[in-house]
Design a protein around this motif. Sequence first.
Motif, mmCIF file in Angstrom:
data_model
loop_
_atom_site.group_PDB
_atom_site.id
_atom_site.type_symbol
_atom_site.label_atom_id
_atom_site.label_comp_id
_atom_site.label_asym_id
_atom_site.label_seq_id
_atom_site.Cartn_x
_atom_site.Cartn_y
_atom_site.Cartn_z
ATOM 1 N N ILE A 151 0.835 -1.209 0.000
ATOM 2 C CA ILE A 151 0.000 0.000 0.000
ATOM 3 C C ILE A 151 0.875 1.267 0.000
ATOM 4 C CG2 ILE A 151 -1.655 1.364 1.401
ATOM 5 C CD1 ILE A 151 -3.065 -1.352 2.031
ATOM 6 N N GLY A 152 1.934 1.260 0.804
ATOM 7 C CA GLY A 152 2.859 2.404 0.840
ATOM 8 C C GLY A 152 3.499 2.638 -0.523
ATOM 9 N N TYR A 153 3.907 1.564 -1.174
ATOM 10 C CA TYR A 153 4.504 1.663 -2.516
ATOM 11 C C TYR A 153 3.463 2.158 -3.525
ATOM 12 C CZ TYR A 153 8.778 -0.589 -0.918
ATOM 13 O OH TYR A 153 9.951 -0.863 -0.271
ATOM 14 N N GLY A 154 2.199 1.738 -3.306
ATOM 15 C CA GLY A 154 1.102 2.174 -4.184
ATOM 16 C C GLY A 154 0.900 3.672 -4.097
ATOM 17 N N ILE A 155 1.011 4.214 -2.890
ATOM 18 C CA ILE A 155 0.844 5.667 -2.690
ATOM 19 C C ILE A 155 1.980 6.408 -3.408
ATOM 20 C CG2 ILE A 155 0.848 7.534 -0.948
ATOM 21 C CD1 ILE A 155 -0.552 5.426 0.958
ATOM 22 N N ALA A 156 3.220 5.901 -3.237
ATOM 23 C CA ALA A 156 4.380 6.522 -3.914
ATOM 24 C C ALA A 156 4.196 6.448 -5.428
ATOM 25 C CB ALA A 156 5.664 5.812 -3.502
#
Lengths: 93, 93
Positions: free
Chosen positions: A76-81
């Motif tokens: 999810i964090g990578y998705g936001i980036a």
Amino acid sequence: MDEHLKRQYEELLCSYSREKREDHLYAAQQLSKWMMEQRIPPEEIISMHAAAVKKMLPDVPPVVVDMFDLLIEIMIGYGIAYKEHETLIDRQR
Amino acid sequence: MDEHLKRQYEELLCSYSREKREDHLYAAQQLSKWMMEQRIPPEEIISMHAAAVKKMLPDVPPVVVDMFDLLIEIMIGYGIAYKEHETLIDRQR
């Protein structure tokens, strides 16, 4: 997630699980490009993969499927980036 | 990939597979932040996850582990976009 994409991914997983061929990996690369064009975030891909594994291998230990939850959470964090990146790229166009 | 991180991830997977608790998902989010700070690309995380599943569940059908190859291949494109994003962010600082 698009039903056609899900089917296409399941077919690719099925082909690769029968025979580990280089052209299946190439097909995955092409699918990756298309998914990125469609702005599909990485966590959705993990989720689709988990669902496909569960569907294709109903006897797989449930813990294997549960473990994908942590991978989804991490992505999810990578998705936001990734989303921020696309916004920056759009702004520079 | 850092040995300490691998062990930490295996422990988290192990705890979550014993009991699906919200605080394990929260720990995964925190781990995600740290991994992003360390600029670990998403494909390496999938690879680490696959290795952990294989290690923790040695009787899991090999096809489950093989299938991660396609997920890794797909994530490579996202990893490149992620690296570009970090470069853009650095330039703007």
